[in-house]
Design a protein around this motif. Structure first.
Motif, PDB file in Angstrom:
ATOM      1  N   ARG A 179       1.913  72.168 -24.222  1.00 34.26           N
ATOM      2  CA  ARG A 179       2.882  71.413 -25.047  1.00 34.26           C
ATOM      3  C   ARG A 179       2.289  70.163 -25.699  1.00 34.26           C
ATOM      4  NH1 ARG A 179       5.947  72.882 -20.460  1.00 34.26           N
ATOM      5  NH2 ARG A 179       5.577  70.850 -19.519  1.00 34.26           N
ATOM      6  N   GLU A 180       1.048  70.253 -26.107  1.00 38.44           N
ATOM      7  CA  GLU A 180       0.405  69.063 -26.685  1.00 38.44           C
ATOM      8  C   GLU A 180       1.087  68.602 -27.963  1.00 38.44           C
ATOM      9  OE1 GLU A 180      -3.672  70.169 -26.940  1.00 38.44           O
ATOM     10  OE2 GLU A 180      -3.885  70.113 -24.747  1.00 38.44           O
ATOM     11  N   ILE A 181       1.525  69.530 -28.764  1.00 40.76           N
ATOM     12  CA  ILE A 181       2.105  69.137 -30.058  1.00 40.76           C
ATOM     13  C   ILE A 181       3.408  68.372 -29.870  1.00 40.76           C
ATOM     14  CG2 ILE A 181       3.511  71.203 -30.546  1.00 40.76           C
ATOM     15  CD1 ILE A 181       2.293  70.989 -33.460  1.00 40.76           C
ATOM     16  N   LEU A 182       4.118  68.678 -28.771  1.00 39.71           N
ATOM     17  CA  LEU A 182       5.360  67.963 -28.502  1.00 39.71           C
ATOM     18  C   LEU A 182       5.028  66.562 -27.997  1.00 39.71           C
ATOM     19  CD1 LEU A 182       7.495  70.759 -26.787  1.00 39.71           C
ATOM     20  CD2 LEU A 182       7.225  70.246 -29.207  1.00 39.71           C
ATOM     21  N   ARG A 183       4.031  66.514 -27.128  1.00 38.73           N
ATOM     22  CA  ARG A 183       3.652  65.202 -26.591  1.00 38.73           C
ATOM     23  C   ARG A 183       3.097  64.303 -27.681  1.00 38.73           C
ATOM     24  NH1 ARG A 183      -0.143  66.185 -22.163  1.00 38.73           N
ATOM     25  NH2 ARG A 183       0.205  68.433 -22.274  1.00 38.73           N
ATOM     26  N   GLY A 196       4.210  64.219 -30.531  1.00 37.89           N
ATOM     27  CA  GLY A 196       5.331  63.815 -31.381  1.00 37.89           C
ATOM     28  C   GLY A 196       5.289  64.407 -32.773  1.00 37.89           C
ATOM     29  N   ILE A 197       4.517  65.466 -32.967  1.00 35.83           N
ATOM     30  CA  ILE A 197       4.439  66.067 -34.305  1.00 35.83           C
ATOM     31  C   ILE A 197       5.703  66.874 -34.601  1.00 35.83           C
ATOM     32  CG2 ILE A 197       3.077  67.552 -35.831  1.00 35.83           C
ATOM     33  CD1 ILE A 197       1.274  65.394 -34.917  1.00 35.83           C
ATOM     34  N   VAL A 198       6.137  67.637 -33.594  1.00 36.89           N
ATOM     35  CA  VAL A 198       7.346  68.443 -33.742  1.00 36.89           C
ATOM     36  C   VAL A 198       8.361  67.928 -32.717  1.00 36.89           C
ATOM     37  CG1 VAL A 198       8.306  70.758 -33.360  1.00 36.89           C
ATOM     38  CG2 VAL A 198       6.124  70.504 -34.550  1.00 36.89           C
ATOM     39  N   PRO A 199       9.607  67.698 -33.131  1.00 38.77           N
ATOM     40  CA  PRO A 199      10.610  67.203 -32.161  1.00 38.77           C
ATOM     41  C   PRO A 199      10.856  68.234 -31.041  1.00 38.77           C
ATOM     42  CG  PRO A 199      11.473  67.201 -34.429  1.00 38.77           C
ATOM     43  CD  PRO A 199      10.145  67.876 -34.475  1.00 38.77           C
ATOM     44  N   SER A 200      10.856  67.765 -29.801  1.00 42.32           N
ATOM     45  CA  SER A 200      11.049  68.683 -28.667  1.00 42.32           C
ATOM     46  C   SER A 200      12.339  69.474 -28.790  1.00 42.32           C
ATOM     47  CB  SER A 200      11.093  67.914 -27.352  1.00 42.32           C
ATOM     48  OG  SER A 200       9.916  67.192 -27.196  1.00 42.32           O
ATOM     49  N   ALA A 201      13.372  68.815 -29.320  1.00 39.56           N
ATOM     50  CA  ALA A 201      14.675  69.480 -29.399  1.00 39.56           C
ATOM     51  C   ALA A 201      14.577  70.763 -30.213  1.00 39.56           C
ATOM     52  CB  ALA A 201      15.705  68.546 -30.023  1.00 39.56           C
ATOM     53  N   LYS A 251      13.940  78.509 -39.136  1.00 41.71           N
ATOM     54  CA  LYS A 251      13.786  77.900 -40.460  1.00 41.71           C
ATOM     55  C   LYS A 251      13.679  76.380 -40.414  1.00 41.71           C
ATOM     56  CE  LYS A 251      15.848  81.745 -42.989  1.00 41.71           C
ATOM     57  NZ  LYS A 251      16.266  82.549 -41.803  1.00 41.71           N
ATOM     58  N   ALA A 252      14.168  75.791 -39.325  1.00 36.34           N
ATOM     59  CA  ALA A 252      14.006  74.342 -39.207  1.00 36.34           C
ATOM     60  C   ALA A 252      12.563  74.032 -38.839  1.00 36.34           C
ATOM     61  CB  ALA A 252      14.957  73.775 -38.164  1.00 36.34           C
ATOM     62  N   LEU A 253      12.006  74.864 -37.958  1.00 42.44           N
ATOM     63  CA  LEU A 253      10.641  74.642 -37.554  1.00 42.44           C
ATOM     64  C   LEU A 253       9.669  74.888 -38.703  1.00 42.44           C
ATOM     65  CD1 LEU A 253       9.713  74.416 -34.317  1.00 42.44           C
ATOM     66  CD2 LEU A 253       8.077  75.930 -35.406  1.00 42.44           C
ATOM     67  N   TYR A 254      10.082  75.790 -39.562  1.00 44.84           N
ATOM     68  CA  TYR A 254       9.287  76.136 -40.745  1.00 44.84           C
ATOM     69  C   TYR A 254       8.885  74.892 -41.531  1.00 44.84           C
ATOM     70  CZ  TYR A 254       9.297  77.188 -45.794  1.00 44.84           C
ATOM     71  OH  TYR A 254       9.040  77.217 -47.138  1.00 44.84           O
ATOM     72  N   THR A 255       9.795  73.939 -41.575  1.00 47.62           N
ATOM     73  CA  THR A 255       9.498  72.739 -42.362  1.00 47.62           C
ATOM     74  C   THR A 255       8.307  71.976 -41.774  1.00 47.62           C
ATOM     75  OG1 THR A 255      11.037  71.361 -41.100  1.00 47.62           O
ATOM     76  CG2 THR A 255      11.918  72.490 -43.035  1.00 47.62           C
ATOM     77  N   TYR A 256       7.984  72.245 -40.509  1.00 51.85           N
ATOM     78  CA  TYR A 256       6.858  71.539 -39.876  1.00 51.85           C
ATOM     79  C   TYR A 256       5.552  72.324 -39.966  1.00 51.85           C
ATOM     80  CZ  TYR A 256      10.334  68.375 -37.956  1.00 51.85           C
ATOM     81  OH  TYR A 256      11.339  67.459 -37.820  1.00 51.85           O
ATOM     82  N   MET A 257       5.579  73.504 -40.568  1.00 51.05           N
ATOM     83  CA  MET A 257       4.368  74.331 -40.577  1.00 51.05           C
ATOM     84  C   MET A 257       3.144  73.612 -41.144  1.00 51.05           C
ATOM     85  SD  MET A 257       4.358  77.045 -38.861  1.00 51.05           S
ATOM     86  CE  MET A 257       2.826  77.805 -39.383  1.00 51.05           C
TER      87      MET A 257
END
Lengths: 470, 318
Positions: A97-101, A103-108, A311-317
């Motif tokens: 879970r490095e990307i969550l830690r 703070g790049i992608v919101p955990s929620a 599709k929400a996560l898509y915005t973070y691709m």
């Protein structure tokens, strides 16, 4: 197909001459032949909730869509990059879970996602490959840019149309194939089988048993399932053909039980195993998840990949690509508004008539608002839905989607298109067959290309540039 | 191969075979019913058509009286009759669709084509009686044609592997059942003259039976005699050269099961049962069968044939 100057683009030159010279009766008769071929072969698509649903034909357009080889090369590297990052992202969120830690992608976005599977946390899947088969929806807005509209990382469908469309076109238009150098797509099945075999559990022997798991003949994509199993030369199984004994999966054969190593499953996570997911599902295999976690069988795609096609996560691709690969994303995202952010929501609500609004977990064109084509009442209703549950929606501007010439009863006229290439990942890397499925909106001016909404398909030709021809 | 695939192939073949048999039964009955009363005093031909097609009980559940048009419609088109031609074709297609990957393109084409044609017939049926009769004639021809095309496509295009043997097995188990049924329904007219029941035996009924199974010419070739009931029974039960006879069906069944046994390297209850029935038929003579009672013999055979079906299911299909 036209460039900024209104003239046909280079790649289309030959085809547009041909279309201009072809008598209307010829096109009409080829259209009728194509229809007959599809009907005879039984290439159908079911639309849920419609009468006679089990047997509908997807409209097929006989005018191919052309993409030059140099354009394709750019697209291809972008696709490989994107799917690589997608796999690294999935391995990360079910692992460290490095990307969550960071703070790049919101955990929620991950933890509250209905497709996130806690059962997969800390399960190592073979070769850290989650998305073995991806279908990336691409649109083109101008001569230079391709935009990713959507990632399909669960069980993308449509590849059988890519293959059958080509077969039908080769039968109907040999003269066009003779005039163009078209990259072949028929090795897709070989590549898919290689990829699937390459991700067999390490315990499997040198000749792993691969099967395709289908929900059965009432599923909308059943034709595709049987078509692919056939082309791959593997068994097409239903849940009832499989059973699990002591964490090993077997299929029931006329010679007794046979162990299964890799399951290309075209069944959603929810239905895979009534013991792990929906207890009322009769489509799956009791105990499958336990065998999967024990590592005796590989599922393709892995369980829980739906997080990546949200599709929400898509915005973070773009950020995801940068984070894992340290590279600039080669394919652009369509500008997307995240309605979960209050300021953005306000903007979206004010501009609904110009926007396309989609549910983050929706698919097949259901539950979306196409602002420019919506009535006032529809817009008001959607505004209410949005206000009640903003996190469930994203919005995108309606793009000046490119169009392709399409044979309609009155003659050739332009229709909006999108494009879904299929990206394969195995233990030896990521590959894309030069081609894909072009979907076309059959209604004049419509932007909706989904087959469940009446959209059609056309063959897609990746052709050698005039300059590179020897 | 998957047990379910084998099961679907086996049943697909059975339904196609049954549709053919039903079409022939209706045709033979039409021919009989068209005879002037002087040749055909009993007038029970539509009842026996119902019995030999196994549709007697469901028909009586729907209608009170046996009327030719209703019976014909019931056997051919009625969805409420589990063994109507319509249902056979639809079930064959459903089975075929479930195992598309195991069918050759030609087999699928035959089945799917039949189903599309069936839908067309259903959609275009007229109310006008004369036109309907003609339509039915076309339809029955079409069903027989389809069955030939399907059979030919299996024979000419399928790999000789277990899928092929299971699908042939379905044909012969069904065909044996059909031949036995028609004999059973007509057994009273097949009794030798010395034991005649119901008065003088009707030449036309016998020839109708032979026509129903496409064997009239064969009869003349084999016996070079006028139509004699016990010879008809002999032809349909014990003659190896007659492709519908019980013995011929069992010879084929044994060949299929042997091939499966070889492919899988083991034998089971199905092989033993098929050999037992075959031995019994090989050692029988038509005189003994009549002494023992034709009806009793056929009832016993139908029972054995069902047991074989159950053994095949148990050994391979579940």
């Amino acid at each position: 197909m036209t460039g900024p100057d209104g003239e046909p683009r280079e790649v289309y030159a030959r085809l547009s001459r041909w279309l201009a010279e072809a008598p209307p009766e010829l096109l009409a008769s080829r259209r009728a032949q194509a229809d007959l071929l599809f009907r005879r072969i039984g290439i159908t698509f079911a639309v849920y909730g419609e009468k006679d649903a089990a047997e509908r034909l997807i409209p097929f357009d006989i005018v191919p869509r052309l993409i030059s080889q140099s354009e394709w090369r750019r697209l291809e590297v972008g696709l490989v990059q994107r799917v690589k990052a997608m796999n690294m992202f999935l391995a990360d969120i079910y692992g460290p879970r490095e990307i969550l830690r960071a703070g790049i992608v919101p955990s929620a976005l991950v933890y509250q996602n209905p497709y996130f599977r806690p059962e997969m946390v800390n399960v190592r899947v073979p070769f850290d490959t989650y998305v073995h088969i991806a279908g990336i929806d691409i649109v083109r807005i101008d001569a230079d840019d391709f935009y990713v509209l959507e990632d399909n990382a669960r069980t993308p469908s449509g590849v059988s149309y890519m293959l059958e469309n080509r077969e039908v076109m080769m039968r109907l238009f040999p003269e066009l194939f003779a005039a163009h150098r078209v990259a072949p797509v028929e090795n897709y099945a070989d590549l898919l089988l290689q990829s699937l075999r390459s991700v067999a559990p390490r315990t499997a022997d040198a000749d792993p048993v691969v099967v395709l798991l289908t929900p059965g003949q009432y599923n909308s994509a059943y034709y595709e399932h049987s078509f692919l199993a056939d082309k791959l030369g593997i068994e097409l199984v239903e849940g009832r053909d499989l059973f699990v004994d002591d964490d090993v999966v077997y299929m029931r054969t006329t010679e007794g039980p046979k162990q299964v190593d890799v399951i290309y499953r075209r069944l959603d996570d929810d239905f895979l195993d009534p013991l792990a997911f929906r207890p009322d599902s009769t489509l799956g295999v009791p105990g499958l998840m336990s065998a999967y976690r024990a590592g005796t069988v590989t599922l393709a795609n892995a369980v829980g990949t739906g997080v990546a096609d949200d599709k929400a996560l898509y915005t973070y691709m773009p950020e995801i690509i940068q984070f894992y690969l340290g590279e600039v994303p080669l394919l652009k995202n369509v500008p997307t508004y995240r309605c979960r952010e209050p300021e953005t929501l306000r903007y979206v609500l004010e501009h609904l008539p110009e926007l396309v609004v989609k549910e983050v977990n929706g698919s097949g064109g259901y539950g979306m608002l196409v602002g420019p084509h919506a009535t006032r009442a529809e817009i008001e209703l959607f505004a209410k839905k949005l206000t009640l549950d903003p996190a469930n929606f994203i919005a995108q501007p309606t793009l000046a989607l490119s169009t392709c010439p399409t044979a309609m009863p009155g003659g050739i006229s332009p229709r909006h298109v999108d494009f879904r290439p299929f990206v394969l990942t195995g233990s030896k890397g990521v590959r894309v067959v030069p081609g894909g499925l072009t979907r076309v909106a059959m209604q004049d001016g419509s932007l909706v290309v989904n087959s469940s909404q009446g959209g059609g398909t056309k063959d897609t030709w990746i052709i050698e540039d005039a300059g590179t021809r020897s | 191969m998957l047990s379910r695939t084998a099961d679907n192939l086996y049943w697909l073949a059975r339904y196609m075979e049954r549709a053919d048999f039903l079409a022939r039964t209706v045709e033979a009955t039409q021919r009989l019913a068209a005879l002037p009363a002087v040749y055909n005093q009993a007038g029970t031909e539509w009842e026996s058509a119902l019995e030999s097609s196994g549709a007697g009980d469901p028909y009586r559940a729907k209608y009170e009286v046996v009327e030719p048009d209703k019976v014909m419609d019931f056997i051919i088109f009625d969805a409420a009759n589990p063994s109507s031609i319509r249902n056979c074709i639809e079930l064959a297609r459903t089975n075929g669709r479930a195992v598309r990957t195991a069918l050759t393109a030609e087999m699928w084409d035959a089945i799917n084509g039949a189903w599309l044609e069936l839908k067309r017939f259903e959609g275009s049926r007229t109310r006008d009686d004369a036109a309907r009769r003609e339509e039915i004639t076309h339809f029955l021809d079409f069903v027989k044609q389809t069955s030939l095309v399907f059979d030919g496509s299996v024979y000419r295009t399928m790999l000789r592997d277990p899928s092929y043997w299971f699908s042939r097995l379905g044909v012969f188990v069904e065909r044996a059942d059909n031949t036995a049924r028609i004999l059973d329904v007509k057994y009273h007219v097949l009794l030798p003259e010395t034991e005649a029941v119901g008065g003088s035996l009707d030449y036309f009924q016998w020839t109708a039976i032979l026509r129903a199974v496409s064997a009239l010419t064969a009869y003349h070739w084999v016996y070079r005699e006028s139509i004699k009931p016990w010879l008809i029974a002999d032809l349909l039960i014990l003659r190896l050269e007659m492709p519908r006879s019980l013995l011929s069906c069992y010879e084929n069944i044994n060949r299929c099961l042997d091939s499966l046994g070889k492919a899988y390297g083991r034998q089971g209850a199905a092989q033993r049962q098929a050999r037992r029935v075959m031995a019994q038929l090989e050692n029988a003579s038509i005189e003994e069968i009549f002494q023992q009672g034709l009806h009793e013999f056929i009832t016993g055979f139908l029972d054995d044939n069902n047991k074989l079906g159950a053994a095949i299911a148990e050994q391979f299909l579940v």
